[in-house]
Design a protein around this motif. Structure first.
Motif, PDB file in Angstrom:
ATOM      1  N   LEU A  25     138.829 -68.165  84.495  1.00  0.00           N
ATOM      2  CA  LEU A  25     139.744 -69.196  84.037  1.00  0.00           C
ATOM      3  C   LEU A  25     141.086 -68.605  83.635  1.00  0.00           C
ATOM      4  CD1 LEU A  25     139.392 -72.249  83.491  1.00  0.00           C
ATOM      5  CD2 LEU A  25     139.116 -71.680  81.103  1.00  0.00           C
ATOM      6  N   VAL A  26     140.991 -67.563  82.833  1.00  0.00           N
ATOM      7  CA  VAL A  26     142.227 -66.940  82.361  1.00  0.00           C
ATOM      8  C   VAL A  26     143.019 -66.354  83.525  1.00  0.00           C
ATOM      9  CG1 VAL A  26     143.141 -65.067  80.956  1.00  0.00           C
ATOM     10  CG2 VAL A  26     141.283 -66.465  80.100  1.00  0.00           C
ATOM     11  N   ARG A  27     142.285 -65.776  84.457  1.00  0.00           N
ATOM     12  CA  ARG A  27     142.993 -65.182  85.595  1.00  0.00           C
ATOM     13  C   ARG A  27     143.732 -66.246  86.385  1.00  0.00           C
ATOM     14  NH1 ARG A  27     139.584 -62.737  90.358  1.00  0.00           N
ATOM     15  NH2 ARG A  27     139.267 -64.954  90.636  1.00  0.00           N
ATOM     16  N   GLU A  28     143.074 -67.379  86.571  1.00  0.00           N
ATOM     17  CA  GLU A  28     143.750 -68.437  87.333  1.00  0.00           C
ATOM     18  C   GLU A  28     144.991 -68.918  86.597  1.00  0.00           C
ATOM     19  OE1 GLU A  28     141.943 -67.592  90.252  1.00  0.00           O
ATOM     20  OE2 GLU A  28     143.437 -69.183  90.393  1.00  0.00           O
ATOM     21  N   PHE A  29     144.841 -69.097  85.286  1.00  0.00           N
ATOM     22  CA  PHE A  29     145.998 -69.522  84.511  1.00  0.00           C
ATOM     23  C   PHE A  29     147.138 -68.525  84.652  1.00  0.00           C
ATOM     24  CE2 PHE A  29     148.454 -71.415  81.314  1.00  0.00           C
ATOM     25  CZ  PHE A  29     148.905 -70.432  80.448  1.00  0.00           C
ATOM     26  N   ASP A  30     146.766 -67.253  84.518  1.00  0.00           N
ATOM     27  CA  ASP A  30     147.793 -66.224  84.619  1.00  0.00           C
ATOM     28  C   ASP A  30     148.459 -66.250  85.982  1.00  0.00           C
ATOM     29  OD1 ASP A  30     147.993 -62.809  85.172  1.00  0.00           O
ATOM     30  OD2 ASP A  30     149.127 -63.836  83.624  1.00  0.00           O
ATOM     31  N   ARG A  31     147.644 -66.397  86.987  1.00  0.00           N
ATOM     32  CA  ARG A  31     148.191 -66.347  88.340  1.00  0.00           C
ATOM     33  C   ARG A  31     149.117 -67.525  88.599  1.00  0.00           C
ATOM     34  NH1 ARG A  31     143.794 -65.443  92.755  1.00  0.00           N
ATOM     35  NH2 ARG A  31     143.584 -63.473  91.695  1.00  0.00           N
ATOM     36  N   THR A  32     148.627 -68.726  88.297  1.00  0.00           N
ATOM     37  CA  THR A  32     149.418 -69.898  88.683  1.00  0.00           C
ATOM     38  C   THR A  32     150.497 -70.202  87.661  1.00  0.00           C
ATOM     39  OG1 THR A  32     147.743 -71.251  87.628  1.00  0.00           O
ATOM     40  CG2 THR A  32     147.590 -70.984  90.013  1.00  0.00           C
ATOM     41  N   ALA A  33     150.105 -70.361  86.416  1.00  0.00           N
ATOM     42  CA  ALA A  33     151.107 -70.778  85.435  1.00  0.00           C
ATOM     43  C   ALA A  33     152.104 -69.664  85.160  1.00  0.00           C
ATOM     44  CB  ALA A  33     150.417 -71.218  84.150  1.00  0.00           C
ATOM     45  N   LEU A  34     151.605 -68.575  84.648  1.00  0.00           N
ATOM     46  CA  LEU A  34     152.544 -67.524  84.268  1.00  0.00           C
ATOM     47  C   LEU A  34     153.170 -66.876  85.482  1.00  0.00           C
ATOM     48  CD1 LEU A  34     150.580 -65.895  81.353  1.00  0.00           C
ATOM     49  CD2 LEU A  34     152.390 -67.597  81.280  1.00  0.00           C
ATOM     50  N   GLY A  35     152.336 -66.608  86.459  1.00  0.00           N
ATOM     51  CA  GLY A  35     152.887 -66.001  87.664  1.00  0.00           C
ATOM     52  C   GLY A  35     153.915 -66.907  88.310  1.00  0.00           C
ATOM     53  N   GLY A  36     153.587 -68.204  88.338  1.00  0.00           N
ATOM     54  CA  GLY A  36     154.516 -69.147  88.910  1.00  0.00           C
ATOM     55  C   GLY A  36     155.812 -69.199  88.132  1.00  0.00           C
ATOM     56  N   LEU A  37     155.674 -69.098  86.805  1.00  0.00           N
ATOM     57  CA  LEU A  37     156.872 -69.117  85.971  1.00  0.00           C
ATOM     58  C   LEU A  37     157.772 -67.936  86.288  1.00  0.00           C
ATOM     59  CD1 LEU A  37     157.864 -70.882  83.649  1.00  0.00           C
ATOM     60  CD2 LEU A  37     157.015 -69.160  82.097  1.00  0.00           C
TER      61      LEU A  37
ATOM     62  N   VAL B 127     127.138 -62.585  79.919  1.00  0.00           N
ATOM     63  CA  VAL B 127     127.927 -62.033  81.010  1.00  0.00           C
ATOM     64  C   VAL B 127     128.486 -63.145  81.870  1.00  0.00           C
ATOM     65  CG1 VAL B 127     127.866 -60.615  83.058  1.00  0.00           C
ATOM     66  CG2 VAL B 127     126.657 -59.888  81.021  1.00  0.00           C
ATOM     67  N   ARG B 128     127.668 -64.119  82.174  1.00  0.00           N
ATOM     68  CA  ARG B 128     128.170 -65.213  83.005  1.00  0.00           C
ATOM     69  C   ARG B 128     129.257 -65.976  82.283  1.00  0.00           C
ATOM     70  NH1 ARG B 128     123.537 -68.695  85.661  1.00  0.00           N
ATOM     71  NH2 ARG B 128     125.254 -70.153  85.638  1.00  0.00           N
ATOM     72  N   GLY B 129     129.038 -66.203  80.994  1.00  0.00           N
ATOM     73  CA  GLY B 129     130.060 -66.911  80.241  1.00  0.00           C
ATOM     74  C   GLY B 129     131.372 -66.149  80.224  1.00  0.00           C
ATOM     75  N   ALA B 130     131.255 -64.849  79.959  1.00  0.00           N
ATOM     76  CA  ALA B 130     132.486 -64.058  79.904  1.00  0.00           C
ATOM     77  C   ALA B 130     133.186 -64.035  81.249  1.00  0.00           C
ATOM     78  CB  ALA B 130     132.147 -62.628  79.464  1.00  0.00           C
ATOM     79  N   ARG B 131     132.386 -63.929  82.307  1.00  0.00           N
ATOM     80  CA  ARG B 131     132.992 -63.927  83.647  1.00  0.00           C
ATOM     81  C   ARG B 131     133.714 -65.234  83.930  1.00  0.00           C
ATOM     82  NH1 ARG B 131     129.137 -60.594  86.593  1.00  0.00           N
ATOM     83  NH2 ARG B 131     130.016 -58.516  86.370  1.00  0.00           N
ATOM     84  N   ALA B 132     133.065 -66.343  83.559  1.00  0.00           N
ATOM     85  CA  ALA B 132     133.708 -67.635  83.818  1.00  0.00           C
ATOM     86  C   ALA B 132     135.017 -67.732  83.046  1.00  0.00           C
ATOM     87  CB  ALA B 132     132.766 -68.777  83.413  1.00  0.00           C
ATOM     88  N   LEU B 133     134.979 -67.309  81.787  1.00  0.00           N
ATOM     89  CA  LEU B 133     136.198 -67.340  80.991  1.00  0.00           C
ATOM     90  C   LEU B 133     137.276 -66.465  81.622  1.00  0.00           C
ATOM     91  CD1 LEU B 133     137.418 -68.372  78.377  1.00  0.00           C
ATOM     92  CD2 LEU B 133     136.634 -66.311  77.262  1.00  0.00           C
ATOM     93  N   GLY B 134     136.821 -65.298  82.092  1.00  0.00           N
ATOM     94  CA  GLY B 134     137.770 -64.394  82.721  1.00  0.00           C
ATOM     95  C   GLY B 134     138.413 -65.015  83.941  1.00  0.00           C
TER      96      GLY B 134
END
Lengths: 178, 116, 649
Positions: free
Chosen positions: C570-582, C561-568
């Motif tokens: 990470l992905v959320r941040e990427f989505d927010r900054t990179a893709l969202g920024g794009l 669960v902790r691993g999945a949360r951390a991955l989640g």
């Protein structure tokens, strides 16, 4: 020939410049009519005397007068400075216009027009008139064009009246009582 | 007659090339365009437009006179252009007068309600 | 199955509940309380049709027809069809019957619920999916309904989604079973890649013919079993089932007792021909089943939530079924499935009845309900005796058969585990019964409890009768069940299992062990309740270990669960900054360009004329650009003009 050409060209172009840069509107109008006269002279040199007559009659005679009427109704005092008569685009406009002119001149000069010599057009009024009315072979379209031009003139007269009539309640001209 | 004078007279009497008229027309057109872009007074802009029309007329008639294939139709076109230009002057000045009546100005710069 | 009419009847068995789902989902808002009647009508008709199917299969050949769903030509075809043999026919009747009982019961239990019609809609979708799963003749169709069943379980566990615990439980159930589903899917792909077919029979024959080799085959079969582990909540994917008790009790009765969790067992039974070809797989099934049975029974010993006790009991009993299948006792395992459906559903309904009466599920708060809720008491006792496996109740016949098989097939370790589990099972279920019904009422709620309404006790009584008599079709005297639901001859041959006589000594041993368990529970909870509390304190470490489910939840939480949360994250941040920024950047770019271009709309006609002339010049130059010098000169002119325009306008 060349002398005449040079003189007429000078007159036309100087008058054109005068239209553009004169500070008095009426002077502009008179320069314009001078330019028209120059063009009329060109028409004579190009073996189109009837056309030259039309040019003088219509342009110098009618159009200039109409424009002078327009100036009269929208009177402005003469100004002292160029800045007042020229807008912000003066240099940009200069370059663009110069570019267009240079481009046109260049394109038209280097084009090979084939064996040309003066005097290939209709030299007499009768032939010119037959062309204009679409009677000769090859100019049939002009019948239609002639008639359409007539209608256009009629429409223009009506339009001018309609656009410039005074609607009730609008501003009053000086000295005219409503 | 001395040969140099004869030479000069010959050059003076020589056939004018077509390009001459065309260049004059082009320059006149350019001057008219410049004026139409530059001047603040709407009536003067009008006059510059007339200049441009005349330049075109000149070119048309020059072609009619010089090119055998044109069959002299350029002159007829020029007549029609004159007619149309006259009509245009009439209507255009009517518009200028109407604008002047409502705004008390013919300064083109101030007629900018389409801004933005 | 010649006539279209007969095929339609079979197709209507899952089709009718599905239709009810659509009707209730679309119009439930308007029907509201009437939804139960629509639903009950649908499932009753399905039950009748299942009875027809049972009759057809009992008196004739297994029913088998299919249509091509996707035809890839050379690549193979994926048919959708129906295959009903004895096993499937029995399952159809069981599923329809239990669903009907639960839906009758829910009419009162879910009365006044905000999403009454939606509840019935999803229950019917679940019923339809489960029926479809039972009918499936190939892996693809099975997987399709497998997923649907998982979805319905998620929706129903989270029915009261206003409660955060319900939401979490629903997610947990879905994700944990997903692990199993992924394994199953990989297995399907392996089978399809190697044999070119997904039908059970086809794969079995291909495996016999040697299309798929030793270790890969075993791996694939074990993966199939992992899917079953997920769905049937066996070790190590058992953690979702206790939490699934957050859902309404009738849901637990239907899904997490009788049907969905049985799907894993059903899968193993269905693909038995494939399983028997791999000894490793069979051993895996048996040992995991046995271990799960024991483990879950220990966890049920100390639970205070009555539903959780029954939930762990389900896990344990499913372990029994797996154990039975693993050692080769196919009929015994399926017989236990059939019996278990009835008494486990009954146990849940009794628990629900108590919850309905007392609004509490905590055993500590109950007591003395025997006098106040007699029907519930007696039906629960019947179910408990059946679960414990006391002669002659139904649970005895099937459970004893499994225990005996482990002994006779020489799996002595498993025999020991099974016997110990019998003891523990009897103990914990009667612990729950004694705590709830005997003694004096311990809280106000217990003092004021009244018996549940008839529409709830009716199904309970029916199920109680069944808990007693359902075993009679499988007694050693006249074993109709084993004749009807038996493995194929190929499986029998491969297993080399000989039928054994009914062994009285073994039966006596298992009954005696069960009675011991009941006795201990009586001593600790009915006679002297303080001794139970004292024991709990003395062995508090062990008690906590069992109560926390052997710390499995903590283990999984800390790792996956902790691993999945951390991955989640990470992905959320990427989505927010990179893709969202794009994306935002595109928007901002458009706005900026628009703003810049807006400045060109000055409103002045001469400006526009300038632009027109400029454009004409540019076009002319481009068209007539044969002379580089001139082009350069004009471009220079244009550039200067543009700067002039830009600075002057």
């Amino acid at each position: 020939m060349i002398v005449a050409f040079a003189f007429l060209a000078g007159m036309t172009l100087v008058s054109a410049m005068g239209v553009v840069i004169s500070r008095n509107v009426v002077h502009s109008a008179l320069f314009m009519s001078g330019s028209f006269l120059g063009v009329a002279g060109f028409f004579v040199m190009l073996n189109a005397p009837a056309l030259a007559a039309f040019q003088v009659l219509i342009y110098v005679g009618a159009v200039t007068v109409v424009i002078l009427f327009g100036i009269m109704f929208t009177q402005k005092p003469q100004v002292r400075r160029f800045r007042t008569i020229l807008n912000a685009q003066r240099w940009a406009g200069f370059f663009v216009a110069a570019g267009v002119g240079a481009f046109l001149a260049f394109i038209l000069s280097i084009q090979n027009w084939g064996a040309t010599s003066s005097g290939n057009g209709t030299r007499g009024v009768a032939a010119f008139a037959r062309n204009l009315l679409g009677v000769t072979q090859g100019s049939e379209i002009f019948t239609l064009l002639f008639e359409v031009a007539s209608v256009l003139l009629l429409v223009a007269v009506v339009a001018a009246i309609v656009v410039s009539r005074r609607k009730t309640g609008e501003g009053v001209d000086r000295g005219v009582e409503e | 007659m001395p040969p140099q004078v004869q030479q000069v007279l010959d050059t003076l009497n020589a056939e004018l090339p077509l390009e001459g008229y065309l260049v004059v027309g082009a320059i006149m057109f350019a001057i008219g365009a410049w004026g139409a872009l530059i001047r603040r007074n709407a009536v003067v802009v009008f006059m510059c437009v007339e200049l441009m029309i005349n330049a075109v007329n000149l070119t048309l008639v020059a072609f009619a006179d010089y090119l055998p294939g044109a069959r002299g139709l350029g002159q007829s076109y020029a007549v029609l252009v004159i007619a149309i230009a006259a009509a245009e002057v009439a209507v255009g000045l009517a518009i200028v007068l109407a604008v002047f009546r409502s705004r008390r100005t013919v300064n083109v710069d101030e007629i900018n309600s389409m801004k933005g | 199955m010649d006539t279209v009419g007969q095929q339609l009847i079979i197709a209507a068995i899952p089709g009718l509940p599905a239709l009810v789902f659509f009707v209730l989902a679309l119009f439930g808002r308007y029907i509201k309380e009437g939804a139960q009647y629509v639903a009950i009508l649908g499932v009753t008709i399905s039950l009748v049709f299942s009875g027809f199917a049972l009759y057809f299969v009992a008196t004739g050949e297994p029913i088998d027809f299919a249509v091509n769903w996707i035809d890839l030509g050379g690549g193979g075809a994926f048919p959708m069809g129906v295959y009903i043999d004895g096993l499937a026919a029995v399952m159809l009747v069981v599923v329809c019957f239990v669903s009907l009982m639960v839906q009758l019961y829910s009419g009162a239990f879910m009365e006044g619920d905000k999403r009454f019609a939606w509840y019935y809609a999803v229950i019917n979708l679940f019923t339809a999916s489960m029926l479809g799963l039972v009918l499936a003749p190939n892996f693809i169709e099975l997987y399709f309904f497998w997923e649907l069943v998982g979805l319905c379980s998620y929706l129903l566990i989270g029915h009261w989604f206003e409660k955060p615990s319900a939401r979490d439980a629903a997610q947990k159930a879905f994700i944990v079973t997903r692990v199993g589903d992924a394994a199953l899917f990989i297995a399907i792909i392996i089978f399809w890649a190697k044999t070119g077919t997904t039908s059970f029979q086809g794969i079995s024959e291909a495996a016999q013919a040697g299309f798929i080799g030793g270790s890969l085959f075993t791996a694939a079969v074990v993966l199939v079993f992992v899917g079953a582990i997920g769905k049937s909540a066996q070790f190590p994917l058992h953690v979702w089932l206790p939490d699934a008790m957050e859902g309404p009790t009738p849901v637990s009765a239907l899904i997490h007792a009788a049907t969905m969790v049985a799907a894993g067992v059903y899968l193993v039974a269905r693909t038995y021909d494939i399983f028997v070809q791999s000894e490793t797989a069979m051993l895996t099934v048996a040992y995991i089943g046995g271990f799960t049975a024991l483990m879950a029974a220990t966890m049920a010993l100390v639970k205070k939530d009555i539903k959780r006790v029954v939930a762990y009991s389900t896990v344990s009993q499913l372990g029994y079924m797996m154990l039975g299948l693993g050692v080769g006792a196919y009929s015994a395992g399926m017989f236990h499935l059939y019996n278990h459906a009835f008494f486990k559903a009954l146990l849940f309904l009794c628990a629900g009845s108590i919850i309905y009466a007392m609004n509490s599920y905590n055993l500590v708060e109950m007591g003395g309900l025997r006098r106040r809720m007699p029907i519930t008491f007696w039906t629960m006792v019947v179910a408990g005796i059946s679960l414990a496996g006391i002669f002659p109740f139904s649970g005895f016949w099937s459970k004893d058969a499994i225990v005996a098989s482990t002994f006779e097939e020489h799996y002595y370790v498993l025999f020991g585990m099974a016997l110990l589990t019998v003891f523990l099972t009897a103990f914990y279920i009667f612990r729950a019964i004694f705590m709830a019904f005997m003694g004096e009422a311990r809280t106000q709620g217990a003092r004021e409890a009244v018996e549940s309404p008839g529409i709830m006790t009716g199904p309970m009584l029916i199920l109680a009768v069944l808990s007693v008599v359902s075993g009679l079709v499988g007694t050693p005297v006249a074993d109709y069940f084993a004749d009807f639901v038996r493995p194929s001859e190929f499986a029998v041959e491969t297993l080399g299992v000989e039928p054994h006589e009914f062994s009285i000594p073994l039966a006596v041993v298992s009954v005696a062990v069960a009675i011991l368990g009941i006795g201990l529970a009586y001593a600790l909870y009915a006679r002297q309740p303080e001794r139970a509390a004292a024991l709990a304190r003395r062995f508090s470490g062990l008690h906590t270990f069992l109560d926390k489910g052997w710390y499995f939840d903590a283990l999984y939480g800390a790792t996956f669960v902790r691993g999945a949360r951390a991955l989640g994250r990470l992905v959320r941040e990427f989505d927010r900054t990179a893709l969202g920024g794009l994306v935002g950047g595109v928007g901002r770019g458009a706005l900026g360009t628009g703003g810049f271009l807006q400045r060109l709309q000055t409103g002045g006609a001469q400006n526009y004329a300038l632009f027109i002339l400029l454009s004409v010049l540019i076009i002319g130059v481009i068209v007539g650009a044969q002379y580089a010098f001139l082009v350069v000169a004009i471009i220079a002119l244009i550039t200067i003009a543009a700067f002039a325009v830009g600075s002057r306008l």
